[in-house]
Write a protein that holds these residues in place. Structure first.
Motif, PDB file in Angstrom:
ATOM      1  N   ALA A  67      56.413  48.020  33.867  1.00 16.74           N
ATOM      2  CA  ALA A  67      55.732  49.032  34.630  1.00 16.74           C
ATOM      3  C   ALA A  67      54.264  48.907  34.429  1.00 16.74           C
ATOM      4  N   PRO A  68      53.579  48.011  34.740  1.00 18.48           N
ATOM      5  CA  PRO A  68      52.176  47.627  34.277  1.00 18.48           C
ATOM      6  C   PRO A  68      51.297  48.362  35.328  1.00 18.48           C
ATOM      7  N   ALA A  69      50.202  49.122  34.789  1.00 22.59           N
ATOM      8  CA  ALA A  69      49.049  49.461  35.508  1.00 22.59           C
ATOM      9  C   ALA A  69      48.016  48.658  35.042  1.00 22.59           C
ATOM     10  N   SER A  70      47.437  47.769  36.204  1.00 25.43           N
ATOM     11  CA  SER A  70      46.223  47.053  35.741  1.00 25.43           C
ATOM     12  C   SER A  70      45.196  46.434  36.745  1.00 25.43           C
ATOM     13  N   ARG A  71      44.231  45.949  36.303  1.00 29.20           N
ATOM     14  CA  ARG A  71      43.087  45.536  37.309  1.00 29.20           C
ATOM     15  C   ARG A  71      42.555  44.032  36.721  1.00 29.20           C
ATOM     16  N   GLU A  72      42.565  43.047  37.693  1.00 23.96           N
ATOM     17  CA  GLU A  72      41.874  41.749  37.298  1.00 23.96           C
ATOM     18  C   GLU A  72      42.815  40.949  36.543  1.00 23.96           C
ATOM     19  N   THR A  73      44.244  41.208  36.550  1.00 21.24           N
ATOM     20  CA  THR A  73      44.908  40.268  35.590  1.00 21.24           C
ATOM     21  C   THR A  73      45.132  39.001  36.363  1.00 21.24           C
ATOM     22  N   ASP A  74      45.275  38.831  37.667  1.00 20.68           N
ATOM     23  CA  ASP A  74      45.326  37.551  38.393  1.00 20.68           C
ATOM     24  C   ASP A  74      44.087  36.733  38.217  1.00 20.68           C
ATOM     25  N   LEU A  75      43.098  37.415  37.884  1.00 16.87           N
ATOM     26  CA  LEU A  75      41.630  36.620  37.917  1.00 16.87           C
ATOM     27  C   LEU A  75      41.808  35.547  36.472  1.00 16.87           C
ATOM     28  N   LEU A  76      42.655  36.034  35.740  1.00 17.50           N
ATOM     29  CA  LEU A  76      42.836  35.453  34.235  1.00 17.50           C
ATOM     30  C   LEU A  76      43.839  34.044  34.471  1.00 17.50           C
ATOM     31  N   LYS A  77      44.593  33.958  35.558  1.00 20.39           N
ATOM     32  CA  LYS A  77      45.290  32.816  35.527  1.00 20.39           C
ATOM     33  C   LYS A  77      44.621  31.680  35.553  1.00 20.39           C
ATOM     34  N   PRO A  78      44.703  30.634  34.832  1.00 19.07           N
ATOM     35  CA  PRO A  78      44.011  29.424  34.591  1.00 19.07           C
ATOM     36  C   PRO A  78      43.761  28.710  35.807  1.00 19.07           C
TER      37      PRO A  78
ATOM     38  N   ILE B 281      32.882  41.399  35.146  1.00 17.44           N
ATOM     39  CA  ILE B 281      34.125  40.915  35.448  1.00 17.44           C
ATOM     40  C   ILE B 281      34.919  41.770  34.239  1.00 17.44           C
ATOM     41  N   VAL B 282      35.598  42.909  34.838  1.00 20.67           N
ATOM     42  CA  VAL B 282      36.276  43.815  33.931  1.00 20.67           C
ATOM     43  C   VAL B 282      37.550  44.008  34.096  1.00 20.67           C
ATOM     44  N   CYS B 283      38.471  43.572  33.191  1.00 24.63           N
ATOM     45  CA  CYS B 283      39.888  43.661  33.187  1.00 24.63           C
ATOM     46  C   CYS B 283      40.378  44.990  32.727  1.00 24.63           C
ATOM     47  N   SER B 284      41.395  45.481  33.268  1.00 25.65           N
ATOM     48  CA  SER B 284      41.644  46.926  32.632  1.00 25.65           C
ATOM     49  C   SER B 284      43.315  47.192  32.656  1.00 25.65           C
ATOM     50  N   SER B 285      43.828  47.799  31.570  1.00 22.39           N
ATOM     51  CA  SER B 285      45.265  48.168  31.810  1.00 22.39           C
ATOM     52  C   SER B 285      45.217  49.565  31.037  1.00 22.39           C
ATOM     53  N   CYS B 286      46.284  50.332  31.752  1.00 20.38           N
ATOM     54  CA  CYS B 286      46.385  51.733  31.404  1.00 20.38           C
ATOM     55  C   CYS B 286      47.756  52.108  30.940  1.00 20.38           C
TER      56      CYS B 286
END
Length: 349
Positions: free
Chosen positions: A49-60, A106-111
């Protein structure tokens, strides 16, 4: 047996700044890790149950190659707003990706979910994101007079350096709790924890906001630090795994999707995006070493890795150090948590 690495302050890792915004009365907050010169990033998400932003951007395979900040926040999905404050503050300092007509940080975030801890309507937002970012930028050695290896206010029982402003009921750990199989009435405080290790010139640090469904254990002694209490008014801790097994097929999770341990690793090693992702995957084992049970359907467990530096080292070695540092950070998050909103913490017992 003496170990070849030594504990250091996480602030001794060059190129990164760390800051908090703490809403103590409301029971929430956020923690920001900034990399003004940019950092290579990777992520591993194992919770259900993640709440996140810009995690896909980190894919290689994706094209953006640098991250300027990671925001760990309370407030559940509402807390993602804090990352917008981080981006706005970084923009005022000229930090971001040049897109021709301006810059985009570029700001990644998780809550994590802390709405049931204090006031459910108090959540980290834009102003808290900006405030934590200002504190993080001010913590950088190039922005103030301080030695390259900061002075430490104290040490832990094991002699490891402690940054007191980055432990316990602060930042993203303000409203964190653990041991919640049978509800908040029998839970204990979690919190924010940090730890860092150095081997030669290689440095790896970990920051964790510990809001796990399970109990938290010391990685060395295996003693339970915080977790589910036997009764509402008692302080004795019961094994949550044993309790879950005892309930058998009738077991229920009354706090559905209300847990998450979110973490960020920082290092001066030179990594690619794929390598940073692998370090996050390896270090996720620290959750299993310290949290029982872990990676449940009610946790949004996430581990970021940020790399800024030129140190060359075997990837497996970096992953091992990252795992050890994250184990200590998770333990510290509970070890230094204090009583708040009628939920007892290990440091208050």
């Amino acid at each position: 047996m003496s170990l070849p690495f030594e504990p250091i302050s996480i602030r001794a890792i060059e190129g990164f700044g760390i800051g908090n915004a703490t809403l103590a009365k409301g029971g929430s907050g956020c923690t920001v890790i900034v990399a003004p010169r940019g950092a290579v990033g990777g992520v591993d998400v194992r919770g259900g149950a993640p709440a996140s932003r810009e995690t896909d951007l980190l894919k290689p395979e994706n094209t953006v190659q640098e991250v300027h900040a990671v925001c760990l926040s309370g407030g559940s999905a509402y807390g993602l707003e804090a990352a917008s404050g981080v981006a706005r503050e970084l923009e005022t300092h000229g930090i971001g990706l040049d897109v021709g007509v301006g810059i985009v940080p570029i700001v990644c975030s998780s809550c994590l979910f802390d709405l049931g801890f204090g006031d459910p309507y108090v959540r980290p937002g834009i102003e808290e994101g900006r405030s934590a970012t200002r504190e993080a930028l001010a913590s950088l050695s190039e922005n103030r007079e301080m030695p390259s290896t900061p002075k430490i206010a104290g040490t832990s029982r094991t002699g490891a350096p402690i940054d007191p402003d980055l432990q316990g009921n602060v930042g993203a750990g303000t409203g964190a709790t653990v041991g919640k199989l049978n509800g908040f009435d029998r839970a204990m405080k979690g919190g924010l924890g940090t730890a860092a290790l150095q081997l030669g010139t290689l440095k790896v640090g970990a920051i964790a906001a510990v809001n796990a469904c399970g109990n938290v254990y010391d990685p060395q002694s295996q003693a339970c630090i915080s977790g589910m209490r036997v009764s509402r008014d008692g302080l004795d801790i019961v094994s949550m795994e044993k309790e879950l097994l005892a309930q058998g097929t009738q077991a229920t999770m009354p706090l559905d999707r209300t847990n998450t341990t979110i973490s960020c690793l920082i290092t001066n090693a030179r990594l690619t995006k794929a390598q940073a992702t692998k370090v996050s995957q390896m270090a996720a084992d620290a959750y299993a070493h310290t949290i029982r049970p872990t990676h449940t359907t009610n946790d949004g467990d996430t581990v970021y890795t940020l790399s800024h530096g030129t140190e060359e080292a075997p990837l497996d070695l970096i992953g091992l150090l990252a795992t050890r540092a994250l184990e200590q950070a998770i333990a510290n998050g509970c070890r230094y948590a204090e009583l708040a909103h009628n939920i007892p913490g290990h440091a208050s017992i």
